[in-house]
Design an enzyme around this catalytic site. Structure first.
Site, short mmCIF file in Angstrom:
data_model
loop_
_atom_site.label_atom_id
_atom_site.label_comp_id
_atom_site.label_asym_id
_atom_site.label_seq_id
_atom_site.Cartn_x
_atom_site.Cartn_y
_atom_site.Cartn_z
N HIS A 196 0.83 -1.21 0.00
CA HIS A 196 0.00 0.00 0.00
C HIS A 196 0.87 1.26 0.00
O HIS A 196 0.55 2.25 -0.64
CB HIS A 196 -0.95 -0.02 1.19
N GLU A 439 -8.11 -13.34 -14.82
CA GLU A 439 -6.78 -13.30 -14.21
C GLU A 439 -6.30 -14.68 -13.76
O GLU A 439 -5.24 -14.81 -13.17
CB GLU A 439 -6.75 -12.29 -13.06
N ASP A 463 -2.11 -10.85 -12.00
CA ASP A 463 -2.38 -12.20 -11.51
C ASP A 463 -2.30 -13.24 -12.61
O ASP A 463 -1.86 -14.36 -12.37
CB ASP A 463 -3.76 -12.25 -10.83
N CYS A 510 -6.24 -4.25 -17.32
CA CYS A 510 -6.02 -3.31 -16.22
C CYS A 510 -4.84 -3.69 -15.33
O CYS A 510 -4.67 -3.12 -14.26
CB CYS A 510 -7.29 -3.13 -15.40
C1 PEP Z 1 -4.38 -7.82 -11.80
O1 PEP Z 1 -4.34 -8.89 -11.21
O2 PEP Z 1 -3.80 -7.61 -12.89
C2 PEP Z 1 -5.16 -6.69 -11.24
C3 PEP Z 1 -5.37 -5.60 -11.93
O3 PEP Z 1 -5.65 -6.81 -9.98
P1 PEP Z 1 -4.79 -6.67 -8.63
O4 PEP Z 1 -3.43 -6.14 -9.00
O5 PEP Z 1 -5.57 -5.78 -7.74
O6 PEP Z 1 -4.76 -8.10 -8.15
MG MG Z 2 -5.70 -9.34 -9.62
#
Ligand code: PEP
Ligand code: MG
Length: 579
Positions: A196, A439, A463, A510
């Site tokens: 964080h 993911e 992920d 994303c």
């Molecule tokens: C990802 O896994 O690419 C993602 C955008 O989610 P997080 O990083 O929050 O797991």
């Molecule tokens: Mg993720």
């Protein structure tokens, strides 16, 4: 003349900065271990009482000074720290150590810290682990007050101006405080770029390197440092050529800031005139302001788990509704994608919601799996999101999905929440869009089946890379193996994008890849038209896209997917960059 040397770490927040080292070692403070004399006991109790009070006041002042978007997010961390300071278990233990054990205040704090940390370390509980770090920071703060008994506070603060802070960890609340006092950059010996604090540093544009294991050992106070948060490198005692590089960086920054600011309100078009949609990822309200300022077409990922972290009580429906509504209002009619709670694995909360102990947390009760085990909690969140949907276009995104069954249950629960809300007189949108994070390889492979129930998808490459390659995204030992350019990851990406396109379902990406211009041409070649990234990367990606000829890149996709090795892939990428 001191000899120049390099220290390596992991890049956590971009940017280069030059400053003097300021070491902070809360856990290794040198304390006076001599036992107190009988006549010193009461004055030492008083000294500790005073230090605790000053630390409390500092936190209060810090809380009051926070403004704008930081106030809510960082405020919660400060509240958690204030609560620890008020915890009678901590304080009464300290007083009895002074009275009965004849400890000096500093030594009592250190002993108490070591005892608590050892107890937390012995229990493998993610909730307690996050509290361990908080205890460390709180005790460090009180130690600092004791240490400056003889030093005016102003001098301490002044000595931080223009400095680069080095510590084992830095709490998010400290980060906000430090940048207020002109700290230019941060180095931690532990930590990961997904912590964080690292996320906050990126939001605040404070260059940061984490995992620089040697930093506290090899750097001394006041050493001149050149910190490169983009490369994850620290130059200690920089030489003339480093300073030339730094000046060049500053000139480039000024030039590119000017060039980029001209792109703020431009559409995102490739050189051959194809429109690409750039969305923003957001964790806090400051990100929303930046997203708007850079002309994001919407929010592609709002990570709601941050509402659940660093606090003891779960946020209720009303609190969540207000947060989501404000987000929707701030985006003034642009679509907002709200991801339901993605706790579990490395994203632990402090409410005890995520399972305390799991043999294999990344493969455990995470994301939608946790949500479906806690239907009341999940429904509370869905209701809050649905209520926010009457203020502007909202899409619901579900993390960690692997099967059609999960989607069916989420859809049924969302519809039930919508019915209940309408019948109790709440205004909600007539229609909601439900999407899934893709993911997990299973979801990517079964995508043609899943898409029948989904309105849109968002590819989570952070992920997807981890699960495809079986490489823990937070394990800095495996850094080199975590490679989004592995042929298996690229094949899955190509497959996901083309499957969604054939099904006429919207797809954005994303993960961190979307905001990294090293991958822009590659993603365009694979057919991606929706990118979602931290807003600080948005203008650079827009600029990179403007330099790409999409139809020429598309023709190179086959060669890319035929490359069997990393070197082969690099070669195609090289060609793409000159396309
Ligand atoms: C990802 O896994 O690419 C993602 C955008 O989610 P997080 O990083 O929050 O797991
Ligand atoms: Mg993720």
């Amino acid at each position: 003349m001191s000899t120049r040397f390099l220290l390596a770490g992991t890049a956590a927040a971009r940017g280069m900065t030059l400053g003097r080292a300021r070491l902070v070692q809360p856990s290794q403070l040198v304390v006076d271990e001599r036992p107190l004399g009988e006549n010193e006991i009461e004055s030492e109790v008083e000294r500790l009482r005073h230090a605790l009070q000053v630390a409390r006041d500092e936190l209060r002042v810090l809380r009051e000074k926070l403004h704008g978007a930081l106030a809510r997010e960082v405020g919660e961390f400060i509240d958690a720290h204030s609560m620890i300071l008020d915890d009678p278990e901590l304080t009464s233990g300290l007083y009895s150590m002074i009275r009965q054990g004849r400890f000096r205040a500093g030594a009592a704090l250190k002993a108490q810290r070591d005892r608590l940390v050892a107890a937390f370390d012995a229990i493998d509980d993610p909730y307690l682990r996050s509290r361990r770090e908080d205890v460390d920071h709180v005790i460090g703060r009180v130690q600092a007050v004791l240490a400056r008994d003889t030093t005016p506070a102003e001098r301490q603060i002044a000595s931080r101006v223009g400095s680069i802070l080095i510590s084992d960890t830095v709490a998010p609340a400290e980060l906000a405080h430090l940048s207020d006092y002109g700290v230019l950059g941060v180095i931690t010996t532990g930590g990961s770029p997904l912590s964080h604090s690292a996320i906050l540093a990126r939001s605040m544009r404070l260059p940061m390197v984490v995992g620089a294991h040697e930093a506290l050992k090899r750097i001394t106070d006041d050493d001149l440092l050149l910190l490169d948060g983009t490369l994850g490198e620290i130059v200690v005692h920089p030489a003339a050529q480093d300073l030339v590089r730094y000046r060049q960086y500053q000139r480039e920054q000024a030039r590119s800031a000017e060039a980029l600011s001209r792109l703020k309100h431009e559409r995102t078009l490739t050189r051959d005139g194809i429109e690409i949609h750039l969305f923003a990822n957001a964790e806090m309200l400051a990100d929303i302001a930046q997203a708007r300022a850079c002309g994001a077409v919407g929010i592609g990922l709002y990570r709601t788990e941050f509402l659940f972290m660093q606090r003891r009580e779960l946020p209720d429906e009303e609190e969540q509704f207000i947060a989501y509504r404000d987000l929707v209002l701030a985006m003034a009619g642009a679509p907002v994608t709200i991801r339901t709670l993605d706790l579990g694995a490395d994203k632990t909360d402090s409410t005890g919601l995520a399972l305390a102990q799991e043999p294999n947390p990344a493969l455990g009760v995470r994301g939608v799996r946790l949500a479906l085990r806690r239907p009341i909690l999940f429904a509370t969140q869905l209701r809050a999101i649905l209520r926010a949907s009457s203020f502007g276009p909202v899409r619901i995104l579900v993390p960690m999905v692997t099967s059609n069954e999960e989607i069916a249950v989420v859809r049924a629960l969302t519809e039930e929440c919508a019915r209940e809300l309408r019948s109790s007189g709440h205004e909600i949108a007539d229609h909601f869009e439900l999407g899934a994070m893709i993911e997990v390889p299973a979801a990517a492979i079964a995508l043609p089946f899943l898409l029948r129930q989904l309105d849109f998808i968002a590819i989570g490459t952070n992920d997807l890379t981890q699960y495809t390659l079986a490489v823990d995204r937070n394990n800095d030992e495996l850094g080199a193996l975590y490679d989004p350019l592995h042929p298996a990851v690229l094949k899955l990406l190509a497959q996901i994008i083309s499957t969604a396109e054939r099904a006429k379902k919207s797809v954005t990406l994303c993960g961190e890849m979307a905001g990294d211009t090293r991958y822009t041409a590659l993603l365009l070649a694979l057919g991606l038209t929706g990118f979602s990234m931290h807003p600080s990367s948005l203008l650079e990606v827009r600029q990179a896209i403007a330099g790409c000829d999409r139809s020429a890149l598309r023709k190179q996709a086959t060669a890319l997917l035929r490359a069997q090795t990393r070197a082969g892939i690099e070669k195609v990428l090289e060609r793409m960059r000159s396309t």
